[in-house]
Design a protein around this motif. Structure first.
Motif, PDB file in Angstrom:
ATOM      1  N   ALA A 228       0.831  -1.201   0.000  1.00  0.00           N
ATOM      2  CA  ALA A 228       0.000   0.000   0.000  1.00  0.00           C
ATOM      3  C   ALA A 228       0.865   1.252   0.000  1.00  0.00           C
ATOM      4  N   ASP A 229       1.923   1.223   0.810  1.00  0.00           N
ATOM      5  CA  ASP A 229       2.826   2.372   0.849  1.00  0.00           C
ATOM      6  C   ASP A 229       3.594   2.511  -0.460  1.00  0.00           C
ATOM      7  N   GLU A 230       3.933   1.380  -1.085  1.00  0.00           N
ATOM      8  CA  GLU A 230       4.617   1.436  -2.369  1.00  0.00           C
ATOM      9  C   GLU A 230       3.724   2.049  -3.442  1.00  0.00           C
ATOM     10  N   ILE A 231       2.461   1.665  -3.456  1.00  0.00           N
ATOM     11  CA  ILE A 231       1.522   2.161  -4.462  1.00  0.00           C
ATOM     12  C   ILE A 231       1.157   3.622  -4.240  1.00  0.00           C
ATOM     13  N   VAL A 232       0.854   3.974  -2.997  1.00  0.00           N
ATOM     14  CA  VAL A 232       0.290   5.293  -2.692  1.00  0.00           C
ATOM     15  C   VAL A 232       1.361   6.332  -2.382  1.00  0.00           C
ATOM     16  N   GLY A 233       2.521   5.889  -1.902  1.00  0.00           N
ATOM     17  CA  GLY A 233       3.587   6.838  -1.599  1.00  0.00           C
ATOM     18  C   GLY A 233       3.760   7.108  -0.124  1.00  0.00           C
ATOM     19  N   GLY A 234       3.528   6.096   0.718  1.00  0.00           N
ATOM     20  CA  GLY A 234       3.723   6.245   2.160  1.00  0.00           C
ATOM     21  C   GLY A 234       5.167   6.017   2.561  1.00  0.00           C
ATOM     22  N   THR A 235       5.394   6.015   3.854  1.00  0.00           N
ATOM     23  CA  THR A 235       6.764   5.925   4.378  1.00  0.00           C
ATOM     24  C   THR A 235       7.196   4.500   4.704  1.00  0.00           C
ATOM     25  N   ALA A 236       6.324   3.520   4.505  1.00  0.00           N
ATOM     26  CA  ALA A 236       6.644   2.143   4.900  1.00  0.00           C
ATOM     27  C   ALA A 236       6.752   1.197   3.715  1.00  0.00           C
ATOM     28  N   SER A 237       7.133   1.710   2.567  1.00  0.00           N
ATOM     29  CA  SER A 237       7.336   0.833   1.415  1.00  0.00           C
ATOM     30  C   SER A 237       8.581  -0.016   1.626  1.00  0.00           C
ATOM     31  N   ALA A 238       8.508  -1.281   1.204  1.00  0.00           N
ATOM     32  CA  ALA A 238       9.670  -2.169   1.282  1.00  0.00           C
ATOM     33  C   ALA A 238      10.383  -2.257  -0.057  1.00  0.00           C
ATOM     34  N   GLY A 239       9.996  -1.431  -1.011  1.00  0.00           N
ATOM     35  CA  GLY A 239      10.681  -1.387  -2.288  1.00  0.00           C
ATOM     36  C   GLY A 239      10.117  -2.358  -3.314  1.00  0.00           C
ATOM     37  N   PRO A 240      10.678  -2.344  -4.509  1.00  0.00           N
ATOM     38  CA  PRO A 240      10.123  -3.113  -5.632  1.00  0.00           C
ATOM     39  C   PRO A 240      10.336  -4.614  -5.557  1.00  0.00           C
ATOM     40  N   ASP A 241      11.104  -5.101  -4.589  1.00  0.00           N
ATOM     41  CA  ASP A 241      11.335  -6.543  -4.480  1.00  0.00           C
ATOM     42  C   ASP A 241      10.403  -7.235  -3.499  1.00  0.00           C
ATOM     43  N   ARG A 242       9.500  -6.463  -2.914  1.00  0.00           N
ATOM     44  CA  ARG A 242       8.570  -7.051  -1.944  1.00  0.00           C
ATOM     45  C   ARG A 242       7.674  -8.064  -2.642  1.00  0.00           C
ATOM     46  N   LEU A 243       7.447  -9.184  -1.968  1.00  0.00           N
ATOM     47  CA  LEU A 243       6.568 -10.257  -2.432  1.00  0.00           C
ATOM     48  C   LEU A 243       7.126 -10.961  -3.682  1.00  0.00           C
ATOM     49  N   LYS A 244       8.445 -11.112  -3.723  1.00  0.00           N
ATOM     50  CA  LYS A 244       9.060 -11.795  -4.861  1.00  0.00           C
ATOM     51  C   LYS A 244       9.952 -12.963  -4.456  1.00  0.00           C
TER      52      LYS A 244
END
Length: 390
Positions: A228-244
């Motif tokens: 959600a943070d990756e999509i929306v622009g929050g501070t808790a994104s884990a980057g583009p490798d999340r869930l891979k």
């Protein structure tokens, strides 16, 4: 490790402190000038790694390999850096290949934002000086003495090859902790160990790295809020490798939409103007949560499906109809069944038929979901009832 052309006095002082604690040291110079700053040799052994003519970034790449070799050979069992801004960034790059749990202490005068970024990527122990590192004085001496004694007390003990128990990675947030605890208890009954990662950006990033390193036998990804943070622009994104990583490692995984009802920001003043008028909740004075809407949840669901569709090993999606976080339940401040449903519809529309989706008439923190997740994982690990319903 330091740029000895600028931090020579500090390193010499620190080496003396470590020596008084009975530890031997190797000095690694990542300075960019040809003539290193004066420094007292530790046990007569000072190593200069990389070409002094190279830029610091290039030196860091070379030093990264050398430091990894020093660790792999057992020459070093801890590492400490003394640095300003550029040196701190180089330290973060250099220690990135060292194992989780290997003591990495950084004494730094760098800006807090840089130190926070380093913490996202690695398990570095950070010691902000709050004063500049320009020689030894009443303030820097205190910092270096404490840091020297601290690193001298730390040792790395490599994990023994092989393990007696299966290990499952689990993601959790405060609003999904009950679900995580129930999974932990259920797996423990079957003799399976669990490691829980906070879904705060840094936690998810580190979990993906450790999965890729082969540390886990399965994953219960209860809390995919970092997407959600990756999509929306929050501070808790884990980057583009999340869930891979789990898909690449061919290990079984359970996926649930834990806390995808929220995006993380800092204090209210830090929320971007573009989100004015949205629904917010002050989780703490330093954490502001924003409720995701239907469009955002659709995008999060689509991204989840796209990444999960790469899985070749067994995988299953569990969806709780009655809410995805403690705040998203009947009467809760973030309850929005339509937004939640948008996530599920997107997953169904974009996920291949080879991966099952199971809808549960419960809340994510109800025992039913944890039992379903743990039972399915145990079956995949060969430690449960093979005829159990999935």
């Amino acid at each position: 490790m330091a740029t000895l052309d600028t931090k020579g006095r500090e390193v010499s002082y620190l080496a003396d402190i470590i020596a008084t604690c009975g530890r031997k040291t190797v000095l690694i110079d990542i300075g960019t000038s040809r003539v290193a700053g004066e420094t007292k040799q530790a046990d007569g052994n000072r190593q200069r790694v990389g070409s002094p003519a190279e830029l610091l970034k290039e030196i860091a790449a070379t030093t990264r390999v050398n430091v990894h070799d020093l660790q792999a050979s057992g020459t070093i069992s801890a590492i400490i850096g003394v640095a300003g801004g550029k040196g701190s960034a180089a330290f973060g790059e250099i220690v990135s290949d060292l194992p989780y749990g290997f003591p990495k202490l950084l004494v730094s005068s760098a800006r807090p934002a840089l130190l926070a970024e380093l913490a996202v990527h690695n398990d570095i122990i950070l010691y902000p000086t709050l004063v500049d590192l320009l020689g030894i004085n009443a303030f820097t001496a205190r910092v270096l003495e404490n840091a020297g004694r601290a690193i001298a007390a730390l040792h790395y003990r490599p994990a023994k090859a092989g393990r007696n128990k299966k290990i499952v990675a689990i993601t959790a947030f405060g609003v999904t902790t009950p679900a995580a605890n129930l999974c932990i208890a259920r797996l423990a009954q079957a003799g399976v160990d669990t490691i829980v990662f906070p879904a705060n950006g840094a936690g998810g990033r580190k979990m993906e790295q450790l999965i890729a390193a082969g540390e886990f036998d399965a994953v219960i990804d209860l809390t995919t809020t970092e997407l959600a943070d990756e999509i929306v622009g929050g501070t808790a994104s884990a980057g583009p490798d999340r869930l891979k990583a789990a898909s690449r490692q061919l290990i079984p995984q359970v996926i649930a939409p834990g806390a995808v009802d929220m995006v993380n920001f800092g204090p209210p003043s830090s929320v971007p103007d573009q989100f004015r008028g949205r629904q917010f909740y002050s989780h703490t004075p330093y954490t502001t949560l924003m409720r995701t809407n239907i469009s955002e949840n659709e995008s999060i669901g689509r991204l989840t499906a796209e990444r999960l569709s790469l899985a070749e090993a067994p995988a299953i999606v569990l969806w709780p109809r009655k809410g995805v976080s403690d705040y998203d339940r009947d009467g809760g401040i973030f309850r929005n069944a339509d937004a939640d449903r948008a996530w599920l519809d997107a997953v169904k529309n974009h996920l291949g038929s080879k991966i099952a989706i199971r809808e549960l008439d419960c809340h994510i923190n109800d025992p039913e979901l944890a039992e379903a997740a743990a039972t399915w994982i145990l079956k995949q690990l060969g430690q449960g009832d093979r005829d159990a319903d999935v």
